[in-house]
Write a protein that holds these residues in place. Structure first.
Motif, mmCIF file in Angstrom:
data_model
loop_
_atom_site.group_PDB
_atom_site.id
_atom_site.type_symbol
_atom_site.label_atom_id
_atom_site.label_comp_id
_atom_site.label_asym_id
_atom_site.label_seq_id
_atom_site.Cartn_x
_atom_site.Cartn_y
_atom_site.Cartn_z
ATOM 1 N N LYS A 1 0.839 -1.201 0.000
ATOM 2 C CA LYS A 1 0.000 0.000 0.000
ATOM 3 C C LYS A 1 0.876 1.254 0.000
ATOM 4 O O LYS A 1 0.610 2.206 -0.741
ATOM 5 N N ALA A 2 1.935 1.249 0.815
ATOM 6 C CA ALA A 2 2.841 2.402 0.869
ATOM 7 C C ALA A 2 3.535 2.605 -0.471
ATOM 8 O O ALA A 2 3.673 3.742 -0.940
ATOM 9 N N GLU A 3 3.958 1.518 -1.111
ATOM 10 C CA GLU A 3 4.593 1.625 -2.425
ATOM 11 C C GLU A 3 3.619 2.172 -3.460
ATOM 12 O O GLU A 3 3.987 3.016 -4.280
ATOM 13 N N ARG A 4 2.377 1.704 -3.437
ATOM 14 C CA ARG A 4 1.371 2.178 -4.394
ATOM 15 C C ARG A 4 1.098 3.666 -4.187
ATOM 16 O O ARG A 4 1.043 4.445 -5.153
ATOM 17 N N LEU A 5 0.949 4.075 -2.931
ATOM 18 C CA LEU A 5 0.684 5.493 -2.664
ATOM 19 C C LEU A 5 1.860 6.367 -3.078
ATOM 20 O O LEU A 5 1.671 7.482 -3.583
ATOM 21 N N ALA A 6 3.072 5.867 -2.916
ATOM 22 C CA ALA A 6 4.252 6.626 -3.331
ATOM 23 C C ALA A 6 4.289 6.778 -4.847
ATOM 24 O O ALA A 6 4.592 7.856 -5.370
ATOM 25 N N ARG A 7 3.965 5.691 -5.571
ATOM 26 C CA ARG A 7 3.924 5.765 -7.042
ATOM 27 C C ARG A 7 2.846 6.740 -7.497
ATOM 28 O O ARG A 7 3.068 7.539 -8.407
ATOM 29 N N GLU A 8 1.675 6.670 -6.882
ATOM 30 C CA GLU A 8 0.573 7.536 -7.306
ATOM 31 C C GLU A 8 0.858 9.001 -7.012
ATOM 32 O O GLU A 8 0.406 9.879 -7.750
ATOM 33 N N SER A 9 1.594 9.274 -5.948
ATOM 34 C CA SER A 9 1.879 10.668 -5.611
ATOM 35 C C SER A 9 2.923 11.267 -6.545
ATOM 36 O O SER A 9 2.978 12.475 -6.719
ATOM 37 N N GLN A 10 3.750 10.430 -7.182
ATOM 38 C CA GLN A 10 4.777 10.931 -8.088
ATOM 39 C C GLN A 10 4.225 11.256 -9.468
ATOM 40 O O GLN A 10 4.684 12.180 -10.118
ATOM 41 N N SER A 11 3.249 10.509 -9.931
ATOM 42 C CA SER A 11 2.707 10.770 -11.265
ATOM 43 C C SER A 11 1.405 11.557 -11.128
ATOM 44 O O SER A 11 0.531 11.202 -10.348
ATOM 45 N N PRO A 12 1.287 12.659 -11.872
ATOM 46 C CA PRO A 12 0.062 13.463 -11.793
ATOM 47 C C PRO A 12 -1.125 12.691 -12.375
ATOM 48 O O PRO A 12 -0.989 11.910 -13.311
ATOM 49 N N VAL A 13 -2.264 12.922 -11.789
ATOM 50 C CA VAL A 13 -3.479 12.250 -12.254
ATOM 51 C C VAL A 13 -4.031 13.034 -13.436
ATOM 52 O O VAL A 13 -4.242 14.244 -13.366
ATOM 53 N N LYS A 14 -4.248 12.351 -14.544
ATOM 54 C CA LYS A 14 -4.803 12.994 -15.733
ATOM 55 C C LYS A 14 -6.320 12.931 -15.650
ATOM 56 O O LYS A 14 -6.884 11.895 -15.300
ATOM 57 N N PRO A 15 -6.992 14.024 -15.994
ATOM 58 C CA PRO A 15 -8.456 13.980 -15.974
ATOM 59 C C PRO A 15 -8.975 13.045 -17.068
ATOM 60 O O PRO A 15 -8.364 12.931 -18.146
ATOM 61 N N PRO A 16 -10.057 12.369 -16.822
ATOM 62 C CA PRO A 16 -10.591 11.467 -17.847
ATOM 63 C C PRO A 16 -11.065 12.271 -19.069
ATOM 64 O O PRO A 16 -11.596 13.371 -18.958
ATOM 65 N N THR A 17 -10.839 11.730 -20.242
ATOM 66 C CA THR A 17 -11.265 12.414 -21.470
ATOM 67 C C THR A 17 -12.473 11.682 -22.019
ATOM 68 O O THR A 17 -12.580 10.467 -21.940
ATOM 69 N N ARG A 18 -13.357 12.445 -22.609
ATOM 70 C CA ARG A 18 -14.554 11.864 -23.211
ATOM 71 C C ARG A 18 -14.256 11.542 -24.664
ATOM 72 O O ARG A 18 -13.623 12.314 -25.380
ATOM 73 N N PRO A 19 -14.692 10.379 -25.068
ATOM 74 C CA PRO A 19 -14.476 10.047 -26.486
ATOM 75 C C PRO A 19 -15.328 10.969 -27.385
ATOM 76 O O PRO A 19 -16.444 11.339 -27.051
#
Length: 68
Positions: free
Chosen positions: A48-66
């Motif tokens: 869980k700590a590793e996953r949270l660290a990975r997620e905090s390093q990469s910015p979250v992209k907003p979902p795009t509509r097709p």
């Protein structure tokens, strides 16, 4: 008035102290199931700590509509 300093204390005999030693709580070794549960929880927390660290390093992209 003189207060009794031994009030509340119990004078135990040597035989009573020996008997009390026999009834002390003993620490029981953890079972195999308990060891496995502890290892599982530790691994889960590590992942869980590793996953949270990975997620905090990469910015979250907003979902795009097709387009459609």
């Amino acid at each position: 008035m003189i207060k009794d300093r031994t009030f509340g204390r119990q004078n135990t005999t040597a035989a009573a102290r020996e008997a009390n030693k026999l009834f002390r709580k003993v620490e029981v070794a953890p079972s195999e199931q308990a060891k496995a549960d502890k290892a599982f929880q530790a691994n889960r927390e590590r992942l869980k700590a590793e996953r949270l660290a990975r997620e905090s390093q990469s910015p979250v992209k907003p979902p795009t509509r097709p387009a459609g």
